[in-house]
Design an enzyme around this catalytic site. Structure first.
Site, short mmCIF file in Angstrom:
data_model
loop_
_atom_site.label_atom_id
_atom_site.label_comp_id
_atom_site.label_asym_id
_atom_site.label_seq_id
_atom_site.Cartn_x
_atom_site.Cartn_y
_atom_site.Cartn_z
N ASN A 402 0.85 -1.03 0.18
CA ASN A 402 -0.05 -0.08 -0.02
C ASN A 402 0.75 1.27 -0.12
O ASN A 402 0.84 1.89 -0.96
CB ASN A 402 -1.06 -0.01 1.37
CG ASN A 402 -1.80 1.20 1.04
OD1 ASN A 402 -1.67 2.20 0.48
ND2 ASN A 402 -2.95 1.18 2.13
N ASP A 403 1.65 1.34 1.22
CA ASP A 403 2.34 2.89 1.05
C ASP A 403 3.28 3.05 0.12
O ASP A 403 3.59 4.01 -0.47
CB ASP A 403 2.96 2.85 2.67
CG ASP A 403 1.82 3.03 3.87
OD1 ASP A 403 0.84 3.34 3.29
OD2 ASP A 403 2.19 2.75 4.83
#
Lengths: 476, 103
Positions: A402-403
């Site tokens: 995600n990040d």
């Protein structure tokens, strides 16, 4: 005999260095650890023949004790090391590292106690640890004791946190001030030990250093743990090198200092890959719980896609880049993903894996997890090598990450992630994101990628979603 | 004993060596390499054996025993996990032998 033992230590030191050198390429890495292992066996066997040990008053008892201790410690480590899951590797490394730090500290304790005893024989009563051991030996010995003890207790906390046995990230109010004071007091006791010859001082000193190691590690957030483990690894190396000087053992000095410097550099590389400074890791943090800045919420709608459509899209793609994150490993989806890769391969689709430097729980961890599933390392690309390739890519498949694909790291200066290098998944023609729910990532930051025009969400558990994709591709 | 200037030489050269080894390592090997260097400082076992080997009092024996126990754990554990990790790295160019250790 002494010469032969010294020669064995020298050969061991050379084998360690050559072994580490070979570990710097995936082709020779396996051979590297075997060489280093041979060095360790040689050094250990040679030590049994040391004249001081054979000639000591309690030679027989001590040698038996040595063998028992090796059997217990080695036996435990052998069985635990053989069965630990690859996902749990970081905490296992922390644990073994802590044991090394503890061993160095215990060696220092024996030397300090021995020096205290000898100083006691001095008739003038003016002998201190410093005068008995000599300034150089005493100073390095005491320093090694502090470092080794901190590494010992700190690594155990790191292990407990990574293993999910401990979640607290703060013990006391203004922990950092407490830590600074504690560090100064510990150093005060270190000086006091040097200028006296007193067992009770030594006991308090070790107790303080133990607590200091715990206090330093407790506030560190989960995401920063790899940096701490790497730092403790370097510290243990340093402690081992210092105690090697105390014992006059060249193999320990060389091996310890090599690890100390290599580990320091590795720590810096890791911190840099995560866009953090080492100081930052200790004194503040994304992911420590007190920074809940969510960035300016990305607006828009997430577009959902069904596995079947996603499968078709990938099967007719010219190139697919898979971006795995730790979420994939948690879902144990890496085997399925490899199966999917092979299927796509058969259909003539070029499949590559893109690994962010901090994918997994420490740099390089994701490579290990993929390797375990059977993915060959030449399909795996580092961030710098693949970022330019996204624009020629039909589908970027993000699974459990995600990040590391969050474009706000590049273009939103108010984002807590701003400045972190990311994988440019957004530049691919299509982005398919396998995700369990609609929530934010590990750092609690919203990800605009999920709302981008070319992005589609495939909701579901990683393993299940991968299985559905396989099914979809097979049916074509 | 290694003393004075000679010791400083050893410290310095070993320091540079460590730096040199790491500076050329691809990210893909960072975890195994950390594990590998973790194994290398397991040489502390040798020092621990020495400390216990020349112990005279019971206290020294107890602490020495702990030192050897921990040192052996460091060395053996470090080796086992590093070897397990590195064993898995393989290239697709060579024919990958099918292994059926754990399904």
């Amino acid at each position: 005999m002494t010469l032969l033992i010294q020669a064995s230590y020298l050969i061991a030191a050379v084998l360690f260095i050559l072994g580490l050198k070979q570990m710097s390429s995936p082709v020779t890495a396996r051979r590297g650890i075997v060489w280093a292992g041979a060095g360790m066996v040689l050094a250990t066997l040679a030590t049994f023949a040391t004249p001081e040990i054979l000639g000591s008053e309690q030679a027989t008892t001590n040698i038996i004790l040595i063998i028992i201790a090796i059997a217990i410690g080695g036996g435990y480590a052998w069985t635990s090391g053989k069965k630990v899951a690859m996902t749990d590797m970081p905490q296992m490394i922390a644990m073994y590292n802590g044991m090394g730090g503890g061993a160095a500290a215990a060696i220092a304790a024996v030397e300090l106690l021995k020096a205290t005893r000898e100083a006691g024989h001095d008739l003038t009563g003016s002998a201190t640890i410093g005068t008995t051991l000599g300034a150089d030996v005493a100073i390095l010995g005491i320093l090694g004791a502090i470092i080794g003890t901190i590494s010992f207790s700190g690594s155990i906390i790191a292990w407990a946190k990574l293993d999910g046995r401990m979640n607290r990230s703060r013990l006391l109010p203004s922990q950092h001030v407490v830590n600074a004071v504690l560090a100064l007091v510990t150093l005060g006791f270190a000086v006091a030990i040097y200028f006296n010859a007193d067992v009770s001082l030594i006991i308090v000193f070790f107790a303080l250093a133990l607590v200091l190691g715990i206090f330093i590690t407790v506030p560190v957030g989960g995401a920063d743990m790899p940096v701490i483990i790497s730092l403790f690894n370097a510290l243990t190396g340093l402690a081992v090198g210092f105690e090697g000087y105390v014992l006059g053992n060249a193999a320990m000095i060389v091996a310890g200092i090599v690890v100390g410097s290599a580990g320091s550099l590795l720590t810096q590389l890791m911190a840099k890959a995560m866009n953090r400074s080492v100081a930052n890791v200790f004194f503040a943090g994304v992911g420590t719980g007190d920074s809940t800045a969510a960035g300016d919420g990305a607006a828009g709608v997430m577009k959902e896609i069904q596995a079947q459509d996603a499968g078709i899209l990938m099967a007719y793609a010219s190139q697919v880049i898979i971006i795995p994150g730790y979420g994939m490993a948690v879902a144990q989806a890496q085997h399925k993903i490899w199966e999917l890769t092979q299927l796509l391969d058969e259909k003539g689709v070029k499949v590559k894996f893109a690994i962010h430097p901090v994918a997994g729980r420490m740099p390089g961890h994701m490579n290990v997890l993929l390797a375990e599933a059977g993915v060959p390392y030449d399909k795996i690309y580092d961030m710098e090598d693949i970022n330019a390739d996204f624009k020629n890519t039909t589908v970027a498949l993000v699974i459990g990450a995600n990040d590391v694909v969050n474009p706000s790291a590049k273009n939103d200066s108010s984002s807590p992630l701003f400045g972190m290098p990311i994988l440019d998944a957004i530049k691919a023609e299509n982005v398919i994101v396998i995700k369990r729910g609609r929530g934010a990532g590990f750092s609690g930051v919203e990800n605009p990628l999920f709302f981008a025009d070319n992005a589609k969400m495939l909701f579901g558990d990683g393993q299940k979603a991968a299985a559905e994709l396989i099914q979809a591709v097979k049916e074509l | 004993m290694i003393e004075g200037l000679a010791a400083i030489y050893i410290f310095l050269l070993a320091g540079f060596t460590g730096f040199e080894i790491i500076s050329r390592v691809p990210v893909i090997l960072h975890t195994p390499l950390m594990s590998g260097s973790n194994f290398v400082h397991g040489i502390v076992l040798v020092g621990a054996m020495f400390a216990l080997g020349i112990a005279e009092t019971t206290t020294e024996q107890i602490i020495g025993f702990i030192a050897v126990l921990l040192g052996a754990g460091n060395a053996v554990g470090g080796y086992v996990v590093t070897e397990r990790m590195l064993e898995m790295f393989k290239s697709s160019k060579k024919s990958a032998p099918a292994k059926s250790e754990d399904a």
